[in-house]
Design a protein around this motif. Structure first.
Motif, mmCIF file in Angstrom:
data_model
loop_
_atom_site.group_PDB
_atom_site.id
_atom_site.type_symbol
_atom_site.label_atom_id
_atom_site.label_comp_id
_atom_site.label_asym_id
_atom_site.label_seq_id
_atom_site.Cartn_x
_atom_site.Cartn_y
_atom_site.Cartn_z
ATOM 1 N N UNK A 111 22.842 46.052 16.695
ATOM 2 C CA UNK A 111 22.656 47.144 15.740
ATOM 3 C C UNK A 111 23.083 46.712 14.338
ATOM 4 N N UNK A 112 24.233 46.051 14.235
ATOM 5 C CA UNK A 112 24.710 45.597 12.923
ATOM 6 C C UNK A 112 23.742 44.594 12.296
ATOM 7 N N UNK A 113 23.204 43.696 13.116
ATOM 8 C CA UNK A 113 22.285 42.690 12.581
ATOM 9 C C UNK A 113 20.977 43.326 12.125
ATOM 10 N N UNK A 114 20.446 44.259 12.911
ATOM 11 C CA UNK A 114 19.222 44.947 12.494
ATOM 12 C C UNK A 114 19.440 45.714 11.195
ATOM 13 N N UNK A 115 20.579 46.372 11.077
ATOM 14 C CA UNK A 115 20.877 47.136 9.866
ATOM 15 C C UNK A 115 20.992 46.204 8.671
ATOM 16 N N UNK A 116 21.618 45.040 8.858
ATOM 17 C CA UNK A 116 21.684 44.051 7.776
ATOM 18 C C UNK A 116 20.291 43.609 7.356
ATOM 19 N N UNK A 117 19.421 43.360 8.340
ATOM 20 C CA UNK A 117 18.050 42.953 8.028
ATOM 21 C C UNK A 117 17.331 44.035 7.230
ATOM 22 N N UNK A 118 17.513 45.283 7.638
ATOM 23 C CA UNK A 118 16.831 46.401 6.981
ATOM 24 C C UNK A 118 17.346 46.603 5.557
ATOM 25 N N UNK A 119 18.627 46.371 5.351
ATOM 26 C CA UNK A 119 19.184 46.484 3.996
ATOM 27 C C UNK A 119 18.568 45.451 3.060
ATOM 28 N N UNK A 120 18.295 44.274 3.594
ATOM 29 C CA UNK A 120 17.683 43.221 2.786
ATOM 30 C C UNK A 120 16.218 43.523 2.531
ATOM 31 N N UNK A 121 15.534 43.949 3.574
ATOM 32 C CA UNK A 121 14.100 44.265 3.470
ATOM 33 C C UNK A 121 13.770 45.291 4.545
#
Length: 273
Positions: A111-121
């Motif tokens: 979940x944290x990694x997906x959220x990081x990805x979404x914050x970037x793009x």
């Protein structure tokens, strides 16, 4: 046996991001060899190549994908983190990290990694990967994400994904009518969306409506006669209704299409084959 769900939702994104990182044939070969506690030759070859060219992002990504395919998630994440430390704002790396963590059953980290990805793009692909995970957790955030993607009007492919994920949420919540409606909407958007047929059939199967489930699974097998899961679940329906010979035949048919379908082997054992 519902591991196909994650694959059906998220692989379409990785195919476009890292299509060179590993083929289905490689994964199948890796799975077969891994059972013998051996490392496939192509994985050891990639390991040597990375050692010779440690700064090659492409090679390291191929190695990461290969490690993921044989279940060596910890090692895969170590190499992926090497890339992330050098390029922490790379959407694709964080997205891949989330998928590996989800493969490793580490939902919190995924979940944290997906959220990081979404914050970037904030790509629809990453958002749907996160939504799919939320749906399996019975978290209604899945519906909010799906509605947001639907409002973007990205076309039938994404409409199908959104309806499928929303259907998963309602299925897990035991909202039978709503789940069936959403799986039907998914199929209407993409007639060949095979996991939607399976999940629709499982709504009936889990409710002990085996005749209704059987109809759905049989129709799925007519849409794609090479889809092993359809025959497996046809067999399950036959087994639950006492039709032993028919069940055996369908378990064998599913195994002929996917020899790694261990659930089918277990079904044959239960029936004395």
């Amino acid at each position: 046996m519902r591991t196909y769900i994650l694959t059906s939702i998220t692989v379409f994104a990785l195919v476009t991001l890292f299509s060179s990182c590993g083929s289905n044939d490689q994964k199948q070969a890796a799975n077969e060899v891994a059972k013998k506690d051996e490392i496939p030759a192509y994985v050891t070859g990639l390991k040597k190549a990375v050692a010779l060219q440690p700064d090659s992002v492409g090679l390291r990504l191929k190695y990461v994908t290969a490690l993921d395919s044989i279940g060596q998630y910890k090692e895969a994440l170590i190499h992926l983190d090497t890339l992330i430390r050098k390029d922490s704002l790379n959407y694709g790396l964080w997205f891949t990290r989330g998928q590996i963590e989800e493969d490793a059953k580490d939902s919190a980290s995924a979940e944290r990694s997906y959220i990081n990805a979404i914050r970037i793009y904030p790509s629809p692909d990453a958002q749907l990967a996160l939504a799919n995970m939320y749906a399996e957790q019975k978290n209604d955030k899945a519906l909010k994400i799906c509605n947001r993607i639907l409002d973007m009007g990205l076309g039938r492919e994404y409409d199908a994904h959104c309806n499928f994920i929303a259907g998963i949420y309602h299925s897990r919540m035991k909202h039978i009518a709503e789940a069936v409606k959403l799986f039907d909407q998914c199929i209407a958007a993409d007639f060949t969306y095979m996991p939607a047929y399976i999940e629709k059939g499982l709504v009936y199967f889990d409710n002990k409506q085996y005749d209704e489930a059987l109809k759905v699974f049989q129709f799925a097998s007519s849409v794609n006669n090479l889809y092993a899961d359809a025959y497996y679940y046809i067999a399950r329906c036959y087994e639950m209704t006492g039709k032993k010979d028919s069940a055996i035949m369908k378990y064998q048919q599913s195994l002929s299409l996917d020899k790694n379908l261990t659930e089918a082997r277990e079904g044959l054992k239960r029936l004395g084959e």
